[in-house]
Design an enzyme around this catalytic site. Structure first.
Site, PDB file in Angstrom:
ATOM      1  N   GLY A  13      81.033  24.037  75.561  1.00  0.00           N
ATOM      2  CA  GLY A  13      80.427  23.689  76.851  1.00  0.00           C
ATOM      3  C   GLY A  13      81.513  23.194  77.796  1.00  0.00           C
ATOM      4  O   GLY A  13      82.458  22.530  77.389  1.00  0.00           O
ATOM      5  N   GLN A  14      81.353  23.549  79.066  1.00  0.00           N
ATOM      6  CA  GLN A  14      82.418  23.204  80.025  1.00  0.00           C
ATOM      7  C   GLN A  14      82.625  21.700  80.167  1.00  0.00           C
ATOM      8  O   GLN A  14      83.753  21.232  80.287  1.00  0.00           O
ATOM      9  CB  GLN A  14      82.105  23.828  81.381  1.00  0.00           C
ATOM     10  CG  GLN A  14      82.312  25.332  81.363  1.00  0.00           C
ATOM     11  CD  GLN A  14      81.204  26.071  82.090  1.00  0.00           C
ATOM     12  OE1 GLN A  14      80.026  25.737  81.989  1.00  0.00           O
ATOM     13  NE2 GLN A  14      81.568  27.089  82.835  1.00  0.00           N
TER      14      GLN A  14
ATOM     15  N   ASP B 176      80.599  24.189  69.094  1.00  0.00           N
ATOM     16  CA  ASP B 176      80.892  25.561  68.706  1.00  0.00           C
ATOM     17  C   ASP B 176      81.252  25.561  67.224  1.00  0.00           C
ATOM     18  O   ASP B 176      82.243  24.934  66.837  1.00  0.00           O
ATOM     19  CB  ASP B 176      82.078  26.121  69.512  1.00  0.00           C
ATOM     20  CG  ASP B 176      81.668  26.545  70.921  1.00  0.00           C
ATOM     21  OD1 ASP B 176      80.452  26.632  71.194  1.00  0.00           O
ATOM     22  OD2 ASP B 176      82.581  26.778  71.749  1.00  0.00           O
TER      23      ASP B 176
ATOM     24  N   VAL C   1     101.767  33.360  78.373  1.00  0.00           N
ATOM     25  CA  VAL C   1     102.255  33.217  77.000  1.00  0.00           C
ATOM     26  C   VAL C   1     101.993  34.534  76.260  1.00  0.00           C
ATOM     27  O   VAL C   1     100.853  35.005  76.214  1.00  0.00           O
ATOM     28  CB  VAL C   1     101.534  32.047  76.294  1.00  0.00           C
ATOM     29  CG1 VAL C   1     101.936  31.940  74.837  1.00  0.00           C
ATOM     30  CG2 VAL C   1     101.817  30.753  77.039  1.00  0.00           C
TER      31      VAL C   1
ATOM     32  N   ASP D  99      88.350  26.934  82.187  1.00  0.00           N
ATOM     33  CA  ASP D  99      87.927  25.569  82.517  1.00  0.00           C
ATOM     34  C   ASP D  99      89.142  24.668  82.716  1.00  0.00           C
ATOM     35  O   ASP D  99      89.151  23.794  83.579  1.00  0.00           O
ATOM     36  CB  ASP D  99      87.054  24.977  81.394  1.00  0.00           C
ATOM     37  CG  ASP D  99      85.840  25.839  81.106  1.00  0.00           C
ATOM     38  OD1 ASP D  99      85.437  26.587  82.006  1.00  0.00           O
ATOM     39  OD2 ASP D  99      85.320  25.755  79.983  1.00  0.00           O
TER      40      ASP D  99
ATOM     41  N   HIS E  61      76.306  26.288  68.692  1.00  0.00           N
ATOM     42  CA  HIS E  61      76.490  27.703  69.005  1.00  0.00           C
ATOM     43  C   HIS E  61      77.318  28.293  67.860  1.00  0.00           C
ATOM     44  O   HIS E  61      78.497  27.944  67.715  1.00  0.00           O
ATOM     45  CB  HIS E  61      77.206  27.879  70.343  1.00  0.00           C
ATOM     46  CG  HIS E  61      76.401  27.342  71.509  1.00  0.00           C
ATOM     47  ND1 HIS E  61      76.717  27.602  72.814  1.00  0.00           N
ATOM     48  CD2 HIS E  61      75.290  26.566  71.552  1.00  0.00           C
ATOM     49  CE1 HIS E  61      75.823  27.013  73.615  1.00  0.00           C
ATOM     50  NE2 HIS E  61      74.961  26.369  72.863  1.00  0.00           N
TER      51      HIS E  61
ATOM     52  N   GLU F  22      82.090  24.933  88.815  1.00  0.00           N
ATOM     53  CA  GLU F  22      82.783  25.886  87.950  1.00  0.00           C
ATOM     54  C   GLU F  22      81.824  27.042  87.701  1.00  0.00           C
ATOM     55  O   GLU F  22      80.825  26.895  87.019  1.00  0.00           O
ATOM     56  CB  GLU F  22      83.219  25.193  86.658  1.00  0.00           C
ATOM     57  CG  GLU F  22      84.099  26.030  85.787  1.00  0.00           C
ATOM     58  CD  GLU F  22      85.304  26.635  86.504  1.00  0.00           C
ATOM     59  OE1 GLU F  22      85.680  26.170  87.605  1.00  0.00           O
ATOM     60  OE2 GLU F  22      85.859  27.592  85.972  1.00  0.00           O
TER      61      GLU F  22
ATOM     62  N   THR G  98      93.131  34.755  87.899  1.00  0.00           N
ATOM     63  CA  THR G  98      93.108  35.983  87.111  1.00  0.00           C
ATOM     64  C   THR G  98      94.353  35.987  86.243  1.00  0.00           C
ATOM     65  O   THR G  98      95.224  35.122  86.385  1.00  0.00           O
ATOM     66  CB  THR G  98      93.056  37.232  88.021  1.00  0.00           C
ATOM     67  OG1 THR G  98      92.906  38.392  87.199  1.00  0.00           O
ATOM     68  CG2 THR G  98      94.331  37.389  88.850  1.00  0.00           C
TER      69      THR G  98
ATOM     70  N   GLU H   1      83.647  37.154  87.994  1.00  0.00           N
ATOM     71  CA  GLU H   1      82.676  36.301  88.668  1.00  0.00           C
ATOM     72  C   GLU H   1      82.677  36.532  90.183  1.00  0.00           C
ATOM     73  O   GLU H   1      81.616  36.605  90.811  1.00  0.00           O
ATOM     74  CB  GLU H   1      82.967  34.832  88.321  1.00  0.00           C
ATOM     75  CG  GLU H   1      82.666  34.534  86.857  1.00  0.00           C
ATOM     76  CD  GLU H   1      83.545  33.481  86.202  1.00  0.00           C
ATOM     77  OE1 GLU H   1      83.466  33.341  84.975  1.00  0.00           O
ATOM     78  OE2 GLU H   1      84.330  32.801  86.911  1.00  0.00           O
TER      79      GLU H   1
HETATM   80  P1  ADP Z   1      87.435  31.854  79.791  1.00  0.00           P
HETATM   81  O1  ADP Z   1      85.990  31.920  80.130  1.00  0.00           O
HETATM   82  O2  ADP Z   1      87.805  32.406  78.447  1.00  0.00           O
HETATM   83  O3  ADP Z   1      88.042  30.535  80.035  1.00  0.00           O
HETATM   84  P2  ADP Z   1      88.456  32.942  82.279  1.00  0.00           P
HETATM   85  O4  ADP Z   1      88.509  34.361  82.717  1.00  0.00           O
HETATM   86  O5  ADP Z   1      87.667  31.992  83.080  1.00  0.00           O
HETATM   87  O6  ADP Z   1      88.050  32.948  80.746  1.00  0.00           O
HETATM   88  O7  ADP Z   1      89.955  32.370  82.182  1.00  0.00           O
HETATM   89  C1  ADP Z   1      90.958  33.122  81.627  1.00  0.00           C
HETATM   90  C2  ADP Z   1      92.239  32.859  82.418  1.00  0.00           C
HETATM   91  O8  ADP Z   1      93.179  32.346  81.507  1.00  0.00           O
HETATM   92  C3  ADP Z   1      92.850  34.077  83.032  1.00  0.00           C
HETATM   93  O9  ADP Z   1      92.399  34.257  84.360  1.00  0.00           O
HETATM   94  C4  ADP Z   1      94.342  33.775  82.985  1.00  0.00           C
HETATM   95  O10 ADP Z   1      94.739  33.194  84.216  1.00  0.00           O
HETATM   96  C5  ADP Z   1      94.485  32.736  81.879  1.00  0.00           C
HETATM   97  N1  ADP Z   1      95.147  33.254  80.684  1.00  0.00           N
HETATM   98  C6  ADP Z   1      94.648  34.121  79.785  1.00  0.00           C
HETATM   99  N2  ADP Z   1      95.536  34.391  78.812  1.00  0.00           N
HETATM  100  C7  ADP Z   1      96.649  33.672  79.078  1.00  0.00           C
HETATM  101  C8  ADP Z   1      97.936  33.522  78.444  1.00  0.00           C
HETATM  102  N3  ADP Z   1      98.243  34.172  77.330  1.00  0.00           N
HETATM  103  N4  ADP Z   1      98.835  32.682  79.019  1.00  0.00           N
HETATM  104  C9  ADP Z   1      98.534  32.012  80.145  1.00  0.00           C
HETATM  105  N5  ADP Z   1      97.330  32.129  80.787  1.00  0.00           N
HETATM  106  C10 ADP Z   1      96.398  32.942  80.269  1.00  0.00           C
END
Ligand code: ADP
Length: 455
Positions: A112-113, A34, A429, A440, A176, A266, A343, A295
């Protein structure tokens, strides 16, 4: 909340004790570079003028299907700025790739994952991983952390495993280019309503799920060496190109299944509906799947559950009863034994087996995610512990209440007909340093930790 603080601390201690003994993990298939560029309005405006303003503006109205010339690239960037929306297009033309390379970047990151998980599991947790890296250029190799991260290398007909930095393949860089802009970014009177990014992928390998000959020809031998596997990177396939890769993946799954190796998928967002449906068709060959609300909703759509799909996206935080209903449907249709939903604010796992270790692994994953958000880069398991003082999400109290009422959840665990529901409120956070690849981090940490704690 006090109860959860105690459960969090105990889960971390258990995870720290168990993770080093996890065994080797196979990670396939997507790794890339990236290259992040923070856009500058004057620079961008000059480029738009030189490329032909009218031409560029045309593509900022309607995205081209791929990038073949410079106005496509600049128009795509403008399209994202105007809407504050992310977009990703494939860069076909070599001249445009050269232009992007010369335009440069502010930061290179592992992409990439597979790359992200290899650095986390191998580089941070110290668990040996064997990674599929479609092309190993020097730039790509240098993005791997030190630690027990290996790629297969065939020398004089003998299969060896080396750190990517020792591979010396001199292969292509799969880059990317990520063009980021802040909220309020303004160019030619167009203002970004929120921060976001436009991605131009100069990558002929990952979108086609290219599988290296070392993996195609020696997969049995590689599978012999691992105790767990995580598969990802199927999300970019389309109905035109999925058939070949799927055949090879199914062969890999059969080999892993024969050896009783648990495999996690994943599930990143897969725009092509045909591919998404095919993924659901083969889900039963995986032990486990990880997904977020978008998803899970997209999977419900291809299962013909439109209302449920809409319900999953209708509330914040996501309605937990809708989540459980969707997970149950998915388990019933596919036979997959572990579904891990995440989530913003909470995670739920539905498993066909039972045990406290399932919940504890979700707690460990939530700590890893919060540590990443808090610190940006997590160096070791001690850093994961530094997330213990991040507060548990307040909004998850109601979510937990509803699950208690419906399923009699106790300390995040409920027995259900299929096996077990495990729930954890996550630590959020407030001002995260980084959320790149956090999904991931969550899924791989939980899956690996669960098998480490299984005993
Ligand atoms: P990405 O593809 O960016 O990894 P996902 O939706 O798969 O996105 O993952 C994002 C997840 O990260 C959310 O479901 C949430 O649980 C977590 N997350 C997002 N922001 C924070 C934060 N500030 N602190 C802790 N966890 C977070």
């Amino acid at each position: 909340m006090l109860m959860w603080d105690g459960l969090y601390s105990r889960a971390l201690e258990r995870a720290k004790g168990a993770l080093p003994g996890t065994g080797r993990i196979l990670l396939a298939y997507n790794t890339n570079i990236d290259a992040v560029k923070y856009l500058d309005p004057h620079d961008l405006e000059g480029r738009i003028e030189r490329a032909g303003r009218d031409e560029v503006l045309r593509y900022s109205e309607e995205l081209p299907d791929r990038i073949r010339e410079i106005p496509h690239l600049l128009g795509g960037i403008l399209w994202s700025i105007k809407r504050g929306k992310a977009a990703e297009l494939f860069v076909e033309n070599m001249h445009v790739r050269q232009y992007m390379r010369e335009w440069g970047w502010n930061e290179l990151r592992m992409g990439g994952q597979v790359g992200i998980m290899a650095n986390l599991l191998g580089g941070v947790y110290g668990i040996p991983v064997i990674a599929h890296v479609p092309q190993i250029s020097e730039l790509q190799a240098n993005l791997f952390k030190d630690g027990p991260i290996y790629v297969p290398k065939v020398e004089k007909g003998i299969l060896k495993f080396v750190h990517p930095k020792e591979f010396s393949g001199d292969e292509e860089s799969l880059t990317h280019y990520i063009y980021e802009f802040p909220r309020g970014f303004e160019v030619l009177g167009i203002r970004a309503p929120r921060e976001n990014r436009f991605i131009g992928s100069a990558d002929d390998y990952n979108p086609n799920l290219y599988i290296r000959p070392e993996f195609r020809e020696n997969f049995e031998e590689i599978a012999e060496m691992v105790q767990l596997a995580i598969i990802s990177g199927l999300q970019a396939l389309t109905k035109e190109n999925y058939a070949g890769p799927f055949e090879e993946i199914e062969r890999h799954l059969e080999i892993l299944n024969e050896r009783g190796i648990p495999v996690h998928l994943e599930f990143a967002f897969t725009p092509d509906e045909t591919v998404r449906r095919k993924l659901v068709d083969i889900l039963g060959k995986f032990t486990s799947v990880g997904l977020n609300e978008v998803e899970l909703a997209s999977v419900m759509e291809v299962l013909g559950e439109k209302e449920l799909a809409e319900l999953l996206l209708a509330h914040d935080p996501v309605d937990p009863l809708a989540v459980v209903e969707a997970m149950r449907k998915l388990a019933e249709v596919t036979g997959v034994r572990r579904i891990h939903f995440h989530t913003y604010g909470y995670y739920i796992a539905l498993t066909s087996y039972t045990g406290e270790h399932i919940r504890d692994s979700l707690l460990f994953a939530a700590l890893a995610a919060a540590a990443k958000a808090k610190l940006g880069d997590v160096r070791n398991l001690e850093d994961v512990g530094r997330a213990l003082d991040v507060p548990v999400n307040e909004k998850a109290v109601d979510v937990e209440g509803r699950l208690k009422e419906e399923f009699g959840l106790k300390e995040g665990i409920a027995r259900v007909e299929e096996g077990q529901l495990s729930f954890v409120p996550t630590k959020i956070v407030a001002r995260p340093k980084s959320t790149v690849g956090i999904g991931d981090t969550i899924s791989s940490s939980a899956f690996v930790c669960e098998f480490a704690l299984r005993g």
